[in-house]
Design an enzyme around this catalytic site. Structure first.
Site, PDB file in Angstrom:
ATOM      1  N   LYS A  79     -12.526  33.635   1.832  1.00  0.00           N
ATOM      2  CA  LYS A  79     -12.650  34.268   1.006  1.00  0.00           C
ATOM      3  C   LYS A  79     -12.118  35.759   0.597  1.00  0.00           C
ATOM      4  CE  LYS A  79     -15.419  38.503   3.195  1.00  0.00           C
ATOM      5  NZ  LYS A  79     -15.994  39.491   4.531  1.00  0.00           N
ATOM      6  N   SER A 154     -21.240  40.791   4.084  1.00  0.00           N
ATOM      7  CA  SER A 154     -20.027  40.628   2.783  1.00  0.00           C
ATOM      8  C   SER A 154     -19.718  39.142   2.422  1.00  0.00           C
ATOM      9  CB  SER A 154     -18.942  41.791   3.307  1.00  0.00           C
ATOM     10  OG  SER A 154     -18.757  40.849   4.511  1.00  0.00           O
ATOM     11  N   SER A 178     -21.589  39.845   8.601  1.00  0.00           N
ATOM     12  CA  SER A 178     -20.888  39.336   7.676  1.00  0.00           C
ATOM     13  C   SER A 178     -21.051  37.526   7.112  1.00  0.00           C
ATOM     14  CB  SER A 178     -19.899  40.430   6.861  1.00  0.00           C
ATOM     15  OG  SER A 178     -19.984  41.357   6.860  1.00  0.00           O
TER      16      SER A 178
END
EC number: 6.3.5.7
Length: 486
Positions: A79, A154, A178
């Site tokens: 990420k 996210s 997330s």
């Protein structure tokens, strides 16, 4: 069978029997990305040249007697809020568009020691603020099961990349759901570890008392192996816990006889779609057949979770994001006449709407005259939410409910309605406020063929029991074997 349909242990065996090479695994990742990423848009930056060089070096080691862990030569996606030395890290924000870090996050160092190979950096909601990956400053990631729908957020890029078979596993971060929410939307396995289990050093901070890095994988066993590598005490992170890391794979016995499950009535109540509710009840029947028992309980303060979370997370964000001022690194406006104007214009031009919204909310909650009414009150409610969990865990081994109230929603459906978007995390947020571990595993499909997630929540630092229950359920069902047809 595609190469990445194999479990980690199977890939490891294929490597060491010389049926495939590390270069083959890396080739497979980039081939799959070239075939699918135009549709999915999961990756922001690829590290192809370095990945291929590293693969060649590891191939030379394959015949030697050097000890090789399970992650040796395995491709992984990261990420884009986890810093990687020399590899662009943007947090999907224009303000960090050209930021090349000069050090690695602790989790990246651990992956390097395990000789895993970073394939690239994955798209996300800007600074991890969002539940749909629609708040990225650069591109819109789509759900591999239905490209008209969001992948969640996210960590939407991480979940979408694993679901689409671009990489066998990825790292995400979880501040209010997330990792678990996109894992549920994309039909993969995502774990938020106990707060302090995994070092946050090198994770670009959103809300420091809530953020945790965790693994996203195709199955529970791979998830346990990946956590094993990244967990542990880190002297660089004062919030990382000095708690022994057990052998998570040893917990995957499939045995849940006598296990006591709590099912909060609040998690199956108003706002939870009927097909989601039904999939959880069906999952409980599976666990009952395996010898577990369940009872309905109450988490009375969970209804305040969303309000508490958005006050605390936004307050911490307004403080953490003050460092992005155009002076030391990142984007700087070109047409400022003085220092104050430089700050204002840099932040106005560099941050997206959702980030600005949360900075303003947080700054208000921390301001003189409002601090006691909002921030302090939210901290007090957080303590009550944590106490609810502690009370239930005195009697029960795990808490089970849905991961999300609905399956993945359509792109653009909620983007102009922040309150609906915030409510999407209603079932995941309390886990972060309490600091306990939680996992999402696939537990069914909606009438539209969209994946649904089962959330299993455990006691502090008891990821082993969470994995045991998740693995037992997974082995008794075949939801995790279904793949999107891209």
């Amino acid at each position: 069978m595609a190469l990445f349909d194999h479990k980690l242990t199977e890939l490891h065996d294929l490597l060491h029997n010389k049926e495939v090479s590390v270069s083959d695994l890396v080739d497979e990742a980039y081939k799959r990305i070239s075939e699918t990423d135009e549709k999915i848009q999961a990756f922001l930056t690829l590290d192809e040249e370095n990945a291929r060089k590293k693969a060649q070096k590891l191939d030379e080691k394959l015949g030697s007697d050097e000890e090789k862990g399970l992650l040796f030569g395995m491709p992984i996606g990261i990420k884009d809020n986890i810093v990687t030395k020399g590899l662009r890290t943007t947090c999907a924000s224009k303000i960090l568009e050209n930021f090349d870090p000069i050090y690695d996050a602790t989790v990246i160092e651990k992956l390097r020691e395990a000789e895993a190979i970073t394939i690239g950096k994955l798209n996300m909601d800007e600074f991890a603020m969002g539940s749909s990956t629609e708040n990225s400053g650069f591109q819109l990631t789509r759900n591999p099961w239905d490209t008209e729908r969001v992948p969640g957020g996210s960590s939407g890029g991480s979940a979408a990349a694993v679901a689409a078979g671009q990489v066998p596993f990825a790292l995400g971060s979880d501040t209010g759901g997330s990792i678990r929410q996109p894992a549920a939307f994309c039909g993969v396995v995502g774990l938020k570890p106990t707060y302090g289990r995994v070092s946050r050093f090198g994770l670009v901070a959103f809300a420091s008392s809530l953020d945790q890095i965790g693994p996203i994988t195709r199955n529970v066993e791979d998830n346990a192996y990946l956590l094993q590598v990244i967990a542990g005490l880190d002297p660089h992170d004062s919030t990382s816990a000095n708690v022994e890391v057990p052998n998570y794979a040893a917990a995957l016995t499939g045995d849940v006889k006598g296990l006591k499950i709590a099912v909060p009535k609040e998690y199956l109540g108003e706002g939870v779609q009927e097909e989601v509710r039904q999939s959880v009840l069906n999952a409980l029947k599976v666990l009952e057949k395996l010898g577990a028992t369940w009872e309905e309980v109450s988490l009375p303060h969970s209804k305040y979770g969303v309000a508490t979370y958005y006050l605390l997370a936004s307050s911490e964000a307004s403080s953490n994001l003050a460092r992005f001022d155009g002076i030391r690194y990142g984007y700087r406006t070109e047409n400022a006449e003085n220092l104050i104007e430089l700050y204002k214009k840099t932040r106005a031009e560099g941050f997206g709407d959702e980030v600005k919204r949360r900075i303003m909310l947080g700054t208000f909650a921390l301001s003189s005259g409002y601090y006691d009414a909002y921030y302090k009150k939210a901290q007090q409610v957080r303590t009550l939410i944590k106490k609810d969990f502690e009370d239930i865990f005195e009697t029960y081994d795990v808490i089970i409910g849905p991961t999300t109230p609905t399956p993945a929603f359509k792109i653009g459906e909620n983007i102009d309605d922040p309150l609906t978007m915030y409510a999407n995390d209603i079932l995941t947020i309390p886990v972060n406020l309490a600091g306990v571990p939680g996992i999402s595993v696939p537990c069914g499909f909606s009438a539209d063929g969209l994946p649904l997630g089962l959330q299993i929540i455990g006691k502090h630092f008891d990821e082993s029991t969470v994995y045991r229950v998740a693995h037992a359920f997974e082995q008794a069902t075949d939801f995790h074997k279904q793949k999107p047809q891209l």
